[in-house]
Design an enzyme around this catalytic site. Structure first.
Site, mmCIF file in Angstrom:
data_model
loop_
_atom_site.group_PDB
_atom_site.id
_atom_site.type_symbol
_atom_site.label_atom_id
_atom_site.label_comp_id
_atom_site.label_asym_id
_atom_site.label_seq_id
_atom_site.Cartn_x
_atom_site.Cartn_y
_atom_site.Cartn_z
ATOM 1 N N ARG A 264 6.832 -64.548 -18.161
ATOM 2 C CA ARG A 264 6.801 -63.564 -17.090
ATOM 3 C C ARG A 264 5.383 -63.035 -16.954
ATOM 4 O O ARG A 264 4.659 -62.857 -17.940
ATOM 5 C CB ARG A 264 7.783 -62.413 -17.355
ATOM 6 N N GLU A 293 4.319 -60.740 -7.549
ATOM 7 C CA GLU A 293 4.611 -61.979 -6.840
ATOM 8 C C GLU A 293 5.213 -61.677 -5.471
ATOM 9 O O GLU A 293 6.087 -60.810 -5.375
ATOM 10 C CB GLU A 293 5.564 -62.849 -7.659
ATOM 11 N N HIS A 312 5.012 -69.901 -9.025
ATOM 12 C CA HIS A 312 6.295 -69.726 -9.723
ATOM 13 C C HIS A 312 7.239 -70.894 -9.417
ATOM 14 O O HIS A 312 8.423 -70.704 -9.139
ATOM 15 C CB HIS A 312 6.943 -68.393 -9.329
#
Length: 351
Positions: A264, A293, A312
């Protein structure tokens, strides 16, 4: 539980008819309730939030919520929205289990703001393990890219520069620190070990993990930092892990080290990382996750010559939908048989 030892499952996230059939065949005691017209179209595999332009009509939303409120279990968090999760937990006293599509779904449960009694009544499970192989491959790719000088190679190719020759580092001669020895971290460790690297892992207790030469407590990271050539983060985002890799860690790191993040983004203090990149303390960073993000357009990470930005997407695999469906069916069997659930969320630390 449903009548006569059956489990009524409301499909709250996109699930193909093929995978619906797979779930029913794997566990015939499931009554799978699904209306595909109420679920957003996916833009790519495992796009459980679906097309953001898609909307239900008010009548469809009412039907969708009624379906969720009638279930013993949910396949997915409704609309991947913690507020929607809180609504259904409170509206449906018969709800006993929610399966989350993400591997690190604890943060979504935390964001729902549920009370102790609600967290005690409903079991939450994640899809941890499904993403292990693709994330581990990205981690190995990042470690190799750092060892082989990808930034320099890319720069010279862009400039059409045929330089003199230079020696490249060998992963087989490196020590790699793997943060977290859960499902993803263990696969990462095994792959790096197979390449000949010495792998050091982190854990709160001493565990025996194949391919890991040493396990150190997270409190010793600054002490260990000068001894490693690369760092791979696989940790989830929790209060305990927030900015674990901070200025003290980067200042202690062996100069030119590689950083790979597939856990993360909140585990890394990005301001400290940028300073470490600028100073050369970090020679290369392969980042699939970020503090914010999407990564803001003004982030210095976009333009940094020694950074590889991945949106991601490293976990995404064409088989992900099927693997999650199979994991869900296996857990449904465990629930119906009275066995402990796989990947149950810790509702104290939310991982």
């Amino acid at each position: 539980m449903g009548a006569a030892g059956r489990l009524r499952v409301a499909v709250a996230a996109p699930l193909s008819e093929e995978n619906c059939s797979r779930v029913r065949q794997s566990e015939p005691r499931i009554d799978l309730v699904v209306d595909h017209a109420l679920l957003p179209p996916m833009r790519w595999p495992a796009d459980f939030a679906g097309d953001p332009a898609w909307r239900r009509t008010p009548r469809q939303q009412q039907t969708y919520e009624a379906l969720l409120d009638s279930a013993d279990a949910l396949y997915g968090i409704p609309d991947v929205d913690p507020a929607a999760l809180a609504r259904v937990v409170r509206a449906n006293p018969g709800l006993r289990w929610v399966h989350i599509m993400a591997a690190g779904g604890g943060s979504q449960v935390k964001a729902a703001g549920l009370g102790p009694a609600e967290l005690d009544r409903v079991a939450f499970t994640t899809s941890a393990g499904v993403h292990g192989q693709p994330l581990a491959e990205f981690a190995v790719f990042g470690v190799l890219a750092g060892a082989k000088g990808l930034p320099r190679l890319s720069s010279q190719q862009r400039d059409r520069e045929w330089s003199g020759r230079w020696t490249m580092n060998q992963v087989s001669e490196q020590t790699v620190l793997v943060l977290g020895l859960g499902g993803i971290g263990r696969v990462v460790a095994a792959k790096l070990h197979a390449l000949g690297a010495r792998v050091v892992g982190t854990g709160r207790r001493d565990v025996d993990v194949p391919g890991v030469a040493e396990v150190v407590h997270p409190g010793r990271l600054v002490e260990v930092a000068p001894t490693v050539d690369a760092v791979v983060n696989t940790l989830p985002g929790t209060a305990t892990t927030e900015r674990l890799l901070d200025k003290r860690f980067f200042d202690a790191l062996r100069p030119g080290a590689t950083l790979v993040n597939v856990g993360r983004g909140t585990v890394v203090d990005e301001a400290a990382l940028i300073d470490a990149l600028d100073s050369g303390r970090v020679g290369f960073a392969a980042l699939d996750v970020f503090e914010t993000e999407p990564l803001p357009a003004d982030s210095p990470l976009w333009d940094h010559d020694h950074v590889l930005v991945s949106p991601h997407t490293a976990a995404l695999n064409a088989a992900e939908d099927r693997l999650i469906a199979e994991l869900f069916a296996a857990n449904a069997t465990r629930l119906l048989d009275g066995d402990s659930l796989l990947n149950r969320v810790n509702t104290v630390e939310f991982y």
